[in-house]
Design an enzyme around this catalytic site. Structure first.
Site, PDB file in Angstrom:
ATOM      1  N   SER A 142      11.331 -32.256  23.313  1.00  0.00           N
ATOM      2  CA  SER A 142      12.646 -32.183  23.958  1.00  0.00           C
ATOM      3  C   SER A 142      12.875 -30.762  24.425  1.00  0.00           C
ATOM      4  O   SER A 142      12.151 -29.837  24.049  1.00  0.00           O
ATOM      5  CB  SER A 142      13.746 -32.568  22.960  1.00  0.00           C
ATOM      6  OG  SER A 142      13.795 -31.621  21.914  1.00  0.00           O
TER       7      SER A 142
HETATM    8  C1  LIG Z   1      12.129 -29.413  20.021  1.00  0.00           C
HETATM    9  S1  LIG Z   1      10.656 -29.335  20.928  1.00  0.00           S
HETATM   10  C2  LIG Z   1      10.592 -27.686  21.545  1.00  0.00           C
HETATM   11  C3  LIG Z   1      11.667 -27.248  22.419  1.00  0.00           C
HETATM   12  C4  LIG Z   1      11.328 -26.045  23.230  1.00  0.00           C
HETATM   13  N1  LIG Z   1      11.413 -24.866  22.447  1.00  0.00           N
HETATM   14  C5  LIG Z   1      12.167 -26.016  24.479  1.00  0.00           C
HETATM   15  O1  LIG Z   1      13.048 -25.184  24.603  1.00  0.00           O
HETATM   16  O2  LIG Z   1      11.907 -26.847  25.345  1.00  0.00           O
HETATM   17  C6  LIG Z   1       9.424 -29.203  19.639  1.00  0.00           C
HETATM   18  C7  LIG Z   1       8.054 -29.039  20.197  1.00  0.00           C
HETATM   19  O3  LIG Z   1       7.191 -28.709  19.126  1.00  0.00           O
HETATM   20  C8  LIG Z   1       5.939 -29.253  19.438  1.00  0.00           C
HETATM   21  N2  LIG Z   1       5.136 -29.287  18.207  1.00  0.00           N
HETATM   22  C9  LIG Z   1       5.167 -30.191  17.200  1.00  0.00           C
HETATM   23  N3  LIG Z   1       4.278 -29.852  16.250  1.00  0.00           N
HETATM   24  C10 LIG Z   1       3.667 -28.722  16.657  1.00  0.00           C
HETATM   25  C11 LIG Z   1       2.668 -27.887  16.125  1.00  0.00           C
HETATM   26  N4  LIG Z   1       2.103 -28.158  14.946  1.00  0.00           N
HETATM   27  N5  LIG Z   1       2.276 -26.807  16.830  1.00  0.00           N
HETATM   28  C12 LIG Z   1       2.839 -26.511  18.021  1.00  0.00           C
HETATM   29  N6  LIG Z   1       3.801 -27.260  18.581  1.00  0.00           N
HETATM   30  C13 LIG Z   1       4.221 -28.348  17.916  1.00  0.00           C
HETATM   31  C14 LIG Z   1       6.266 -30.623  19.998  1.00  0.00           C
HETATM   32  O4  LIG Z   1       5.189 -31.149  20.727  1.00  0.00           O
HETATM   33  C15 LIG Z   1       7.488 -30.278  20.843  1.00  0.00           C
HETATM   34  O5  LIG Z   1       7.117 -30.014  22.154  1.00  0.00           O
END
Ligand SMILES: C[S@@+](CC[C@H](N)C(=O)[O-])C[C@H]1O[C@@H](n2cnc3c(N)ncnc32)[C@H](O)[C@@H]1O
Length: 381
Positions: free
Chosen positions: A99
């Site tokens: 998101s």
């Molecule tokens: C809430 S979203 C990030 C929102 C982002 N900061 C933005 O402003 O658009 C969380 C993200 O963390 C990523 N994610 C989940 N587990 C992860 C991991 N182990 N390492 C890196 N990214 C990860 C997901 O794929 C997702 O895109």
């Protein structure tokens, strides 16, 4: 209206964030006013439609409405169970896997982290790249490293960032490993939640540096915390009390479980009210007590299923105004554990989450109540 015309929308967004107290620092305000969020949302997002997620198209709603949506202080889900909104032809079921975070929360976290000019930051969870751009605006792209787990999302984020003129170090991989090549960081900021602090973050932050993120879990309890790394290699800090939650880091997600069939087990009266699960801190405390148990919502009842052992606990009302019964089965007495932790919290006066803190060393991670030598719960590592 074109992207160039979004300046007033960005100013309005910053003003709203300042009004609710999430944005106090003029440097972050300048970043919010400068970064066009529509670039990061691309052309499609999801919005909730009952139990499903319905795609919303830029061309479907029209340019004016889209730009307004993009600059609302709202979280926009962009991926559900790995399917990007652009690839969904119909509403889909599932859990959000990416998101664009609520902008006020993006900035609130950076303020909590105390990030400032000259700092070198590791962001975990690039997502759309919006929060990465906010960091780049203040720190300069050379000081920003961001890791995204999903390669497709990582590629899109790189394009979005390039469109607005930023080229930070972008890494595709598991952010729980950190990015050693970029250390020593002044701060690690995670926009996905973790069940425990990955040791690599501890090792890659400089002495005195900080780690900011949400501690989450399988009962959906959550707490925002900033940890500071001491000279002894241990990191510690207190929860801020912000009622915010993030999707869990993918390797920390709960494994799939078979369909739930409630088993009759040992039955007794509950000593604490299952309604405490509806309290932000209450649910957080319960999760500390049984961290490998999943909370399954069933009306007012609490149903807990332990992912590791299949143990169950579920509550049911004894009758109007009469209290609750709990059924427990399997090797772990989940309700006994939860009840003991909730009783400890109640004995301390049921304080808010700000009364809790956390200490992390190479060997053990403990969430404590009131003080490091107070009642504590070890996290699964
Ligand atoms: C809430 S979203 C990030 C929102 C982002 N900061 C933005 O402003 O658009 C969380 C993200 O963390 C990523 N994610 C989940 N587990 C992860 C991991 N182990 N390492 C890196 N990214 C990860 C997901 O794929 C997702 O895109």
């Amino acid at each position: 209206m074109t992207t160039d015309d979004t300046a007033s929308l960005r100013r309005d967004l910053a003003a709203r964030m300042a009004d609710i107290g999430s944005l106090t620092d003029p440097a972050w305000r300048a970043a919010v006013e400068a970064v066009p969020r529509d670039v990061f949302l691309g052309t499609d997002v999801y919005r909730p439609a009952g139990p499903l997620w319905e795609p919303v198209r830029r061309h479907g709603v029209g340019e004016k409405e889209w730009l307004g949506l993009a600059h609302a202080d709202t979280t926009w889900v962009t991926q559900v169970d790995g399917t990007d909104a652009a690839d969904a032809s119909d509403p889909v079921a599932g859990r959000p896997t990416s998101s664009s975070t609520l902008p006020s929360l993006v900035v609130r976290m950076l303020e909590v982290a105390g990030v400032k000019e000259g700092d070198k930051v590791l962001e975990v969870g690039t997502g759309t790249g919006y929060s990465t751009a906010i960091l780049c605006h203040r720190l300069g792209a050379a000081n920003v490293t961001s890791i995204e787990y999903d390669p497709g999302l990582g590629r899109s984020a790189a394009e979005h960032l390039s469109t607005v003129g930023f080229s930070p170090t972008l890494v595709t991989g598991d952010g729980l490993q950190g990015y050693y090549e970029g250390g020593d960081y002044d701060a690690v900021v995670a926009t996905c939640a973790v069940r425990h602090i990955p040791p690599s973050w501890l090792w890659q932050v400089r002495d005195g540096g900080t780690i900011t993120g949400a501690l989450g879990g399988w009962m959906t309890g959550s707490g925002l915390i900033r940890l500071s790394l001491g000279g002894d290699g241990a990191a510690s800090g207190r929860f801020t009390g912000d009622e915010v939650s993030f999707m869990l880091a993918r390797p920390h997600e709960r494994p799939p479980r078979p369909m739930l069939i409630r088993r009759v087990g040992d039955v007794r009266a509950c000593r604490v009210d299952p309604g405490l699960f509806q309290d932000w801190t209450g649910r957080f405390v319960a999760q500390l007590a049984a961290p490998s148990a999943e909370f399954v919502t069933k009306g007012d009842d609490v149903v807990l299923v332990d992912v590791a052992t299949g143990s169950q606990a579920w509550t049911e009302p004894e009758g109007a105004g009469k209290g609750w019964t709990v059924h427990q089965s399997g090797p772990l007495r989940l309700w006994d554990r939860v009840e003991e932790a909730l009783a400890t919290w109640q004995a301390a006066g049921s304080p808010a989450q700000t009364a809790f803190g956390m200490t992390v060393t190479d060997e053990v991670q403990t969430v404590w109540l009131e003080a490091p030598d107070g009642p504590g719960w070890q996290l699964p590592t």
